[in-house]
Design a protein around this motif. Structure first.
Motif, PDB file in Angstrom:
ATOM      1  N   MET A  21       0.858  -1.200   0.000  1.00 13.46           N
ATOM      2  CA  MET A  21       0.000   0.000   0.000  1.00 13.46           C
ATOM      3  C   MET A  21       0.885   1.237   0.000  1.00 13.46           C
ATOM      4  N   GLU A  22       1.085   1.814  -1.184  1.00 11.70           N
ATOM      5  CA  GLU A  22       2.046   2.923  -1.255  1.00 11.70           C
ATOM      6  C   GLU A  22       1.519   4.189  -0.582  1.00 11.70           C
ATOM      7  N   ASP A  23       0.208   4.260  -0.370  1.00  9.42           N
ATOM      8  CA  ASP A  23      -0.326   5.451   0.302  1.00  9.42           C
ATOM      9  C   ASP A  23       0.039   5.516   1.789  1.00  9.42           C
ATOM     10  N   MET A  24       0.760   4.513   2.288  1.00 10.57           N
ATOM     11  CA  MET A  24       1.248   4.549   3.673  1.00 10.57           C
ATOM     12  C   MET A  24       2.551   5.351   3.788  1.00 10.57           C
ATOM     13  N   LEU A  25       3.241   5.558   2.660  1.00 17.37           N
ATOM     14  CA  LEU A  25       4.587   6.142   2.693  1.00 17.37           C
ATOM     15  C   LEU A  25       4.680   7.560   3.289  1.00 17.37           C
ATOM     16  N   PRO A  26       3.682   8.433   3.083  1.00 16.43           N
ATOM     17  CA  PRO A  26       3.793   9.768   3.698  1.00 16.43           C
ATOM     18  C   PRO A  26       3.933   9.727   5.228  1.00 16.43           C
ATOM     19  N   LYS A  27       3.517   8.618   5.857  1.00 18.02           N
ATOM     20  CA  LYS A  27       3.645   8.505   7.315  1.00 18.02           C
ATOM     21  C   LYS A  27       5.112   8.551   7.752  1.00 18.02           C
ATOM     22  N   VAL A  28       5.988   8.093   6.870  1.00 19.78           N
ATOM     23  CA  VAL A  28       7.412   8.009   7.226  1.00 19.78           C
ATOM     24  C   VAL A  28       7.965   9.404   7.520  1.00 19.78           C
ATOM     25  N   LYS A  29       7.705  10.336   6.603  1.00 20.44           N
ATOM     26  CA  LYS A  29       8.211  11.706   6.790  1.00 20.44           C
ATOM     27  C   LYS A  29       7.552  12.350   8.014  1.00 20.44           C
ATOM     28  N   GLU A  30       6.260  12.108   8.166  1.00 24.74           N
ATOM     29  CA  GLU A  30       5.549  12.691   9.321  1.00 24.74           C
ATOM     30  C   GLU A  30       6.207  12.271  10.634  1.00 24.74           C
ATOM     31  N   ILE A  31       6.528  10.967  10.732  1.00 24.71           N
ATOM     32  CA  ILE A  31       7.107  10.451  11.984  1.00 24.71           C
ATOM     33  C   ILE A  31       8.536  10.950  12.153  1.00 24.71           C
ATOM     34  N   LYS A  32       9.322  10.895  11.064  1.00 28.96           N
ATOM     35  CA  LYS A  32      10.721  11.355  11.163  1.00 28.96           C
ATOM     36  C   LYS A  32      10.777  12.838  11.524  1.00 28.96           C
ATOM     37  N   ASP A  33       9.916  13.646  10.892  1.00 27.15           N
ATOM     38  CA  ASP A  33       9.923  15.087  11.169  1.00 27.15           C
ATOM     39  C   ASP A  33       9.545  15.355  12.620  1.00 27.15           C
ATOM     40  N   HIS A  34       8.518  14.646  13.090  1.00 30.82           N
ATOM     41  CA  HIS A  34       8.099  14.882  14.468  1.00 30.82           C
ATOM     42  C   HIS A  34       9.202  14.463  15.446  1.00 30.82           C
ATOM     43  N   ALA A  35       9.856  13.332  15.161  1.00 33.16           N
ATOM     44  CA  ALA A  35      10.943  12.872  16.036  1.00 33.16           C
ATOM     45  C   ALA A  35      12.071  13.911  16.046  1.00 33.16           C
ATOM     46  N   ARG A  36      12.399  14.436  14.867  1.00 37.12           N
ATOM     47  CA  ARG A  36      13.476  15.438  14.788  1.00 37.12           C
ATOM     48  C   ARG A  36      13.127  16.683  15.588  1.00 37.12           C
ATOM     49  N   SER A  37      11.846  17.055  15.574  1.00 44.23           N
ATOM     50  CA  SER A  37      11.436  18.239  16.339  1.00 44.23           C
ATOM     51  C   SER A  37      11.639  18.006  17.838  1.00 44.23           C
ATOM     52  N   LEU A  38      11.752  16.721  18.212  1.00 44.70           N
ATOM     53  CA  LEU A  38      12.023  16.380  19.620  1.00 44.70           C
ATOM     54  C   LEU A  38      13.510  16.106  19.836  1.00 44.70           C
ATOM     55  N   GLY A  39      14.295  16.318  18.774  1.00 43.18           N
ATOM     56  CA  GLY A  39      15.744  16.107  18.861  1.00 43.18           C
ATOM     57  C   GLY A  39      16.128  14.648  18.795  1.00 43.18           C
ATOM     58  N   LYS A  40      15.318  13.845  18.099  1.00 43.98           N
ATOM     59  CA  LYS A  40      15.574  12.406  18.075  1.00 43.98           C
ATOM     60  C   LYS A  40      15.557  11.860  16.650  1.00 43.98           C
ATOM     61  N   GLU A  41      16.478  10.942  16.368  1.00 47.68           N
ATOM     62  CA  GLU A  41      16.463  10.223  15.091  1.00 47.68           C
ATOM     63  C   GLU A  41      15.785   8.882  15.335  1.00 47.68           C
ATOM     64  N   ILE A  42      14.704   8.617  14.647  1.00 49.06           N
ATOM     65  CA  ILE A  42      13.989   7.363  14.851  1.00 49.06           C
ATOM     66  C   ILE A  42      14.202   6.453  13.642  1.00 49.06           C
ATOM     67  N   ILE A  43      14.283   5.162  13.899  1.00 52.74           N
ATOM     68  CA  ILE A  43      14.429   4.193  12.808  1.00 52.74           C
ATOM     69  C   ILE A  43      13.028   3.837  12.309  1.00 52.74           C
ATOM     70  N   ILE A  44      12.859   3.853  11.004  1.00 54.37           N
ATOM     71  CA  ILE A  44      11.559   3.454  10.447  1.00 54.37           C
ATOM     72  C   ILE A  44      11.720   2.167   9.648  1.00 54.37           C
ATOM     73  N   GLU A  45      10.854   1.224   9.994  1.00 55.70           N
ATOM     74  CA  GLU A  45      10.807  -0.057   9.298  1.00 55.70           C
ATOM     75  C   GLU A  45       9.452  -0.124   8.578  1.00 55.70           C
ATOM     76  N   ALA A  46       9.421  -0.764   7.425  1.00 54.04           N
ATOM     77  CA  ALA A  46       8.148  -0.957   6.716  1.00 54.04           C
ATOM     78  C   ALA A  46       7.959  -2.443   6.499  1.00 54.04           C
ATOM     79  N   ASP A  47       6.691  -2.874   6.466  1.00 55.44           N
ATOM     80  CA  ASP A  47       6.386  -4.305   6.470  1.00 55.44           C
ATOM     81  C   ASP A  47       5.146  -4.600   5.639  1.00 55.44           C
ATOM     82  N   GLY A  48       5.341  -5.440   4.613  1.00 54.74           N
ATOM     83  CA  GLY A  48       4.214  -5.924   3.840  1.00 54.74           C
ATOM     84  C   GLY A  48       4.302  -5.569   2.366  1.00 54.74           C
TER      85      GLY A  48
END
Ligand code: DX5
Ligand code: ZN
Length: 216
Positions: free
Chosen positions: A147-174
């Motif tokens: 489901m390629e329409d899930m991909l925008p979630k990646v940037k949303e999560i990474k951006d929010h983590a960065r705003s908290l000063g954190k680098e988060i690892i993102i894994e995708a499955d399926g």
């Protein structure tokens, strides 16, 4: 890009050999899909099978819990040899308590979101976790379409983590294979799970090399 072959697609009659085959094929992790027939409409395996599998490889075990009450079973998965435990933000256990329990065993915690769950569901926990697993199919079965329409979630999560000063690892499955992995890389995903794409390939080493080559 790192590749985590999903154990669910292996030949369980030769579980040990299958893990050795993945290590030789240059897999980065082994992804283990635990399903309870309640959180998802399918039952797979639990901690005893993971414990049996553990001696066959030194690859890190990335355990994906698709179960309603992960908190009740964290100790079992810790004892079985999990290195990373991800569980669903949609589960019935207390999220903070479950994260803390995972950490108490020196295991990396991560949260998983189903396709209908917004990225913002994990925002309150980002400071406490190492990884977010974004489902790119409805959890429950291997071999479904990406489901390629899930991909925008990646940037949303990474951006929010960065705003908290954190680098988060993102894994995708399926549904990740040679035709869909380039989009994952472009979206900023760090680890891709692939079940059928790797285990069912004639040459798993070639399959993993091809997946990685599409990301350059
Ligand atoms: C689905 C599982 C996946 C699945 C991936 O509920 O979480 O890990 O096994 O398999 P493929 O790559 O075949 O979609
Ligand atoms: Zn999974």
């Amino acid at each position: 890009m790192q590749i985590a072959p999903s154990f669910l697609s292996c030949d369980f009659s030769k579980l040990g050999e299958e893990l050795v085959r993945m290590e030789k094929a240059n897999a980065d992790f082994i992804h283990l899909d635990v399903m309870d027939g309640h959180f998802v409409p399918n039952i797979t395996f639990g901690a005893p099978v993971i414990k049996w599998a553990r001696p066959y490889t030194t690859l890190p075990f990335d355990v994906h819990l698709m179960i309603s009450e992960p908190h009740r079973y964290i100790k079992d998965f810790a004892d079985a040899g999990a290195d990373i435990i991800t569980f669903h933000v949609e589960c019935d256990s207390d999220i903070n308590e479950t994260i803390d329990l995972i950490k108490s065993f020196n295991i990396k915690p991560g949260l998983v979101i189903k396709p209908n769950t917004p990225a913002s569901a994990v925002f309150p926990y980002l400071e406490k976790i190492d990884m977010v697993l974004v489902m790119t199919v409805e959890p429950g079965f291997g071999g479904q379409s990406f489901m390629e329409d899930m991909l925008p979630k990646v940037k949303e999560i990474k951006d929010h983590a960065r705003s908290l000063g954190k680098e988060i690892i993102i894994e995708a499955d399926g549904g990740i294979n040679a035709s869909t992995i380039a989009q994952c890389a472009e979206a900023g995903i760090d680890i891709c799970v692939s079940g059928t794409g790797v285990f069912k390939a004639e040459d798993a080493g070639q399959a993993i090399a091809e997946l990685k080559s599409k990301c350059r």
